[in-house]
Design a protein around this motif. Sequence first.
Motif, PDB file in Angstrom:
ATOM      1  N   GLN A 254       0.752  -1.160  -0.025  1.00 25.15           N
ATOM      2  CA  GLN A 254       0.190   0.155   0.078  1.00 25.15           C
ATOM      3  C   GLN A 254       0.752   1.120  -0.180  1.00 25.15           C
ATOM      4  O   GLN A 254       1.725   1.402   0.647  1.00 25.15           O
ATOM      5  N   PHE A 255       0.620   2.193  -0.734  1.00 25.07           N
ATOM      6  CA  PHE A 255       1.347   3.544  -0.840  1.00 25.07           C
ATOM      7  C   PHE A 255       0.417   4.427  -1.261  1.00 25.07           C
ATOM      8  O   PHE A 255      -0.713   4.157  -1.940  1.00 25.07           O
ATOM      9  N   PHE A 256       0.791   5.698  -1.450  1.00 23.70           N
ATOM     10  CA  PHE A 256      -0.109   6.929  -1.789  1.00 23.70           C
ATOM     11  C   PHE A 256       0.632   7.375  -3.052  1.00 23.70           C
ATOM     12  O   PHE A 256       1.886   7.435  -3.317  1.00 23.70           O
ATOM     13  N   THR A 257      -0.435   7.952  -3.815  1.00 27.61           N
ATOM     14  CA  THR A 257       0.260   8.602  -5.349  1.00 27.61           C
ATOM     15  C   THR A 257      -0.818   9.529  -5.737  1.00 27.61           C
ATOM     16  O   THR A 257      -1.914   9.748  -4.940  1.00 27.61           O
ATOM     17  N   ALA A 258      -0.299  10.385  -6.687  1.00 31.06           N
ATOM     18  CA  ALA A 258      -1.304  11.349  -7.081  1.00 31.06           C
ATOM     19  C   ALA A 258      -2.314  10.827  -7.789  1.00 31.06           C
ATOM     20  O   ALA A 258      -2.154   9.918  -8.541  1.00 31.06           O
ATOM     21  N   TYR A 259      -3.742  11.288  -7.684  1.00 35.91           N
ATOM     22  CA  TYR A 259      -4.632  10.447  -8.127  1.00 35.91           C
ATOM     23  C   TYR A 259      -4.731  10.597  -9.672  1.00 35.91           C
ATOM     24  O   TYR A 259      -5.326   9.617 -10.242  1.00 35.91           O
ATOM     25  N   ASP A 260      -4.199  11.435 -10.254  1.00 34.32           N
ATOM     26  CA  ASP A 260      -3.912  11.275 -11.939  1.00 34.32           C
ATOM     27  C   ASP A 260      -2.898  10.440 -12.368  1.00 34.32           C
ATOM     28  O   ASP A 260      -2.704  10.340 -13.500  1.00 34.32           O
ATOM     29  N   GLU A 261      -2.157  10.050 -11.345  1.00 42.82           N
ATOM     30  CA  GLU A 261      -1.180   8.934 -11.676  1.00 42.82           C
ATOM     31  C   GLU A 261      -1.397   7.623 -11.100  1.00 42.82           C
ATOM     32  O   GLU A 261      -0.464   6.594 -11.009  1.00 42.82           O
ATOM     33  N   MET A 262      -2.747   7.319 -10.702  1.00 43.12           N
ATOM     34  CA  MET A 262      -3.130   6.042 -10.002  1.00 43.12           C
ATOM     35  C   MET A 262      -2.548   4.677 -10.890  1.00 43.12           C
ATOM     36  O   MET A 262      -1.734   3.960 -10.494  1.00 43.12           O
ATOM     37  N   GLY A 263      -2.926   4.728 -12.193  1.00 42.74           N
ATOM     38  CA  GLY A 263      -2.910   3.655 -13.041  1.00 42.74           C
ATOM     39  C   GLY A 263      -1.303   3.593 -13.402  1.00 42.74           C
ATOM     40  O   GLY A 263      -0.746   2.209 -13.203  1.00 42.74           O
ATOM     41  N   LYS A 264      -0.616   4.691 -13.860  1.00 42.13           N
ATOM     42  CA  LYS A 264       0.660   4.465 -14.020  1.00 42.13           C
ATOM     43  C   LYS A 264       1.572   4.074 -12.944  1.00 42.13           C
ATOM     44  O   LYS A 264       2.324   3.066 -12.947  1.00 42.13           O
ATOM     45  N   ASN A 265       1.429   4.539 -11.704  1.00 46.21           N
ATOM     46  CA  ASN A 265       2.260   4.004 -10.767  1.00 46.21           C
ATOM     47  C   ASN A 265       1.958   2.904 -10.192  1.00 46.21           C
ATOM     48  O   ASN A 265       2.856   2.054  -9.575  1.00 46.21           O
ATOM     49  N   LYS A 266       0.604   2.556 -10.118  1.00 49.21           N
ATOM     50  CA  LYS A 266       0.560   0.901  -9.809  1.00 49.21           C
ATOM     51  C   LYS A 266       1.220  -0.038 -10.451  1.00 49.21           C
ATOM     52  O   LYS A 266       1.780  -0.962 -10.178  1.00 49.21           O
ATOM     53  N   MET A 267       1.214   0.200 -12.101  1.00 48.20           N
ATOM     54  CA  MET A 267       1.933  -0.509 -12.949  1.00 48.20           C
ATOM     55  C   MET A 267       3.518  -0.470 -12.754  1.00 48.20           C
ATOM     56  O   MET A 267       4.024  -1.662 -12.717  1.00 48.20           O
ATOM     57  N   ILE A 268       4.135   0.753 -12.510  1.00 48.76           N
ATOM     58  CA  ILE A 268       5.410   0.897 -12.112  1.00 48.76           C
ATOM     59  C   ILE A 268       5.643  -0.034 -11.060  1.00 48.76           C
ATOM     60  O   ILE A 268       6.645  -0.684 -10.870  1.00 48.76           O
ATOM     61  N   MET A 269       5.066   0.014  -9.877  1.00 49.61           N
ATOM     62  CA  MET A 269       5.317  -0.583  -8.602  1.00 49.61           C
ATOM     63  C   MET A 269       5.148  -2.012  -8.692  1.00 49.61           C
ATOM     64  O   MET A 269       5.917  -2.939  -8.438  1.00 49.61           O
ATOM     65  N   ARG A 270       4.003  -2.603  -9.549  1.00 47.62           N
ATOM     66  CA  ARG A 270       3.780  -3.976  -9.446  1.00 47.62           C
ATOM     67  C   ARG A 270       5.052  -4.339 -10.522  1.00 47.62           C
ATOM     68  O   ARG A 270       5.698  -5.773 -10.267  1.00 47.62           O
ATOM     69  N   ASN A 271       5.497  -3.886 -11.483  1.00 45.60           N
ATOM     70  CA  ASN A 271       6.353  -4.380 -12.482  1.00 45.60           C
ATOM     71  C   ASN A 271       7.827  -4.555 -11.868  1.00 45.60           C
ATOM     72  O   ASN A 271       8.692  -5.457 -12.227  1.00 45.60           O
ATOM     73  N   ALA A 272       8.000  -3.518 -11.047  1.00 44.93           N
ATOM     74  CA  ALA A 272       9.417  -3.384 -10.234  1.00 44.93           C
ATOM     75  C   ALA A 272       9.532  -4.668  -9.313  1.00 44.93           C
ATOM     76  O   ALA A 272      10.512  -5.213  -9.310  1.00 44.93           O
ATOM     77  N   ILE A 273       8.586  -4.780  -8.557  1.00 49.41           N
ATOM     78  CA  ILE A 273       8.391  -5.876  -7.753  1.00 49.41           C
ATOM     79  C   ILE A 273       8.569  -7.159  -8.131  1.00 49.41           C
ATOM     80  O   ILE A 273       9.303  -8.204  -7.893  1.00 49.41           O
ATOM     81  N   TYR A 274       7.817  -7.275  -9.343  1.00 47.03           N
ATOM     82  CA  TYR A 274       7.902  -8.540 -10.062  1.00 47.03           C
ATOM     83  C   TYR A 274       9.340  -8.939 -10.642  1.00 47.03           C
ATOM     84  O   TYR A 274       9.667  -9.876 -10.526  1.00 47.03           O
ATOM     85  N   ASP A 275      10.122  -8.053 -11.318  1.00 49.59           N
ATOM     86  CA  ASP A 275      11.421  -8.215 -11.802  1.00 49.59           C
ATOM     87  C   ASP A 275      12.091  -8.383 -10.489  1.00 49.59           C
ATOM     88  O   ASP A 275      13.154  -9.338 -10.655  1.00 49.59           O
ATOM     89  N   ALA A 276      12.101  -7.782  -9.202  1.00 46.89           N
ATOM     90  CA  ALA A 276      13.034  -8.183  -8.054  1.00 46.89           C
ATOM     91  C   ALA A 276      12.652  -9.631  -7.582  1.00 46.89           C
ATOM     92  O   ALA A 276      13.520 -10.260  -7.455  1.00 46.89           O
ATOM     93  N   PHE A 277      11.416  -9.989  -7.735  1.00 45.70           N
ATOM     94  CA  PHE A 277      11.010 -11.481  -7.292  1.00 45.70           C
ATOM     95  C   PHE A 277      11.766 -12.250  -8.281  1.00 45.70           C
ATOM     96  O   PHE A 277      12.396 -13.473  -7.928  1.00 45.70           O
ATOM     97  N   ASN A 278      11.602 -12.057  -9.527  1.00 45.95           N
ATOM     98  CA  ASN A 278      12.027 -12.944 -10.720  1.00 45.95           C
ATOM     99  C   ASN A 278      13.599 -13.018 -10.379  1.00 45.95           C
ATOM    100  O   ASN A 278      14.109 -14.213 -10.902  1.00 45.95           O
ATOM    101  N   GLN A 279      14.328 -12.019 -10.113  1.00 39.21           N
ATOM    102  CA  GLN A 279      15.674 -11.872  -9.998  1.00 39.21           C
ATOM    103  C   GLN A 279      16.205 -12.609  -8.841  1.00 39.21           C
ATOM    104  O   GLN A 279      17.130 -13.170  -8.865  1.00 39.21           O
ATOM    105  N   ALA A 280      15.406 -12.578  -7.592  1.00 40.85           N
ATOM    106  CA  ALA A 280      15.645 -13.393  -6.472  1.00 40.85           C
ATOM    107  C   ALA A 280      15.335 -14.717  -6.590  1.00 40.85           C
ATOM    108  O   ALA A 280      15.492 -15.570  -5.766  1.00 40.85           O
ATOM    109  N   GLY A 281      14.618 -15.360  -7.649  1.00 33.97           N
ATOM    110  CA  GLY A 281      14.389 -16.684  -7.789  1.00 33.97           C
ATOM    111  C   GLY A 281      13.228 -17.145  -6.930  1.00 33.97           C
ATOM    112  O   GLY A 281      12.898 -18.177  -6.820  1.00 33.97           O
ATOM    113  N   ILE A 282      12.167 -15.930  -6.675  1.00 34.18           N
ATOM    114  CA  ILE A 282      10.868 -16.324  -5.895  1.00 34.18           C
ATOM    115  C   ILE A 282      10.034 -16.563  -6.955  1.00 34.18           C
ATOM    116  O   ILE A 282       9.589 -15.780  -8.011  1.00 34.18           O
ATOM    117  N   LYS A 283       9.304 -17.673  -6.934  1.00 35.41           N
ATOM    118  CA  LYS A 283       8.380 -18.283  -8.022  1.00 35.41           C
ATOM    119  C   LYS A 283       6.965 -17.646  -7.819  1.00 35.41           C
ATOM    120  O   LYS A 283       6.545 -17.445  -6.478  1.00 35.41           O
TER     121      LYS A 283
END
Length: 293
Positions: A254-283
């Motif tokens: 959970q985090f806060f963002t500007a209301y007009d960047e909700m979709g963009k920042n959720k995508m950025i956050m989700r993709n970054a965590i996915y890449d970090a999980f993938n790099q660490a071998g978390i399935k």
Amino acid sequence: MKDFMVYISSDEVDTALLLKKTLLVVIIIAISILLSRLTQWLVRKWTDEEIRTARYIRVIRTLLILINVILILKIYFSQGRAFSIMVTLVLAFFALAVKDLIVDIVAYFYIMIRKPFSIGQVIEINHVIGELVDIDFLQFNLSEMGDLTTAMTHTGRYISIPNRFIFEHPVFNYNFNDPFVMVDISITITLDSDRDQALRIAGKTAYEKYESMIENYDPEAVEHFLNKLDSHDERGKPTLRAELTNIGFNIYVQFFTAYDEMGKNKMIMRNAIYDAFNQAGIKLPQTYSIQLD
């Protein structure tokens, strides 16, 4: 018809007076028709919006009908008591017919005094999201937007909503006092993954992305929003939790963002965590599709 002519010719009826009253009624109706056509022409000259034009014409037509009924009753029921009774009944039926218009006007004054939203703010009501561009006595008008949680884009459509809807549906204001909102994203990991490691990686990644996001925001606006969250015992920095499901663990951020960047920042956050999980071998759980013959 024969009985009616006999009644007209009888001594009980002043034929000349009855004809005068009938002629007067015909004149009143003719004048009303002309006034109706004139006002329709003037309204269409005044505004090009079809919805607003139709609403104004409907109101004008209703008022002319009411005036006609009152005048006709006054002509044929000249006695004060009979006339007052008929007018009371007509007004009662009229109030029922235009109750929505009355509520719209009451709601307009409520909006002006209470100010649940104002011009330029983005609101959602009755599953419609848009930027408020205009408020009048009967309706408020939105420039429609797409789903703010996926992408904030104007659709180009103009939506008119009756004022009374604020009494009938919840109103979500996305930038009432602050341009920020709290959002959630989640990523599911498998049951055999290291849950604690996943939380540490998600927390580190989320905080780094959060810091880069708020660098572009006004520091004073950010501080004001964080102080408001603190008064509600909420945190502005990213918070995490894990929830067990039948296919793995949902890692929520959970985090806060500007209301007009909700979709963009959720995508950025989700993709970054996915890449970090993938790099660490978390399935992540695999999805399967079954084709039935």
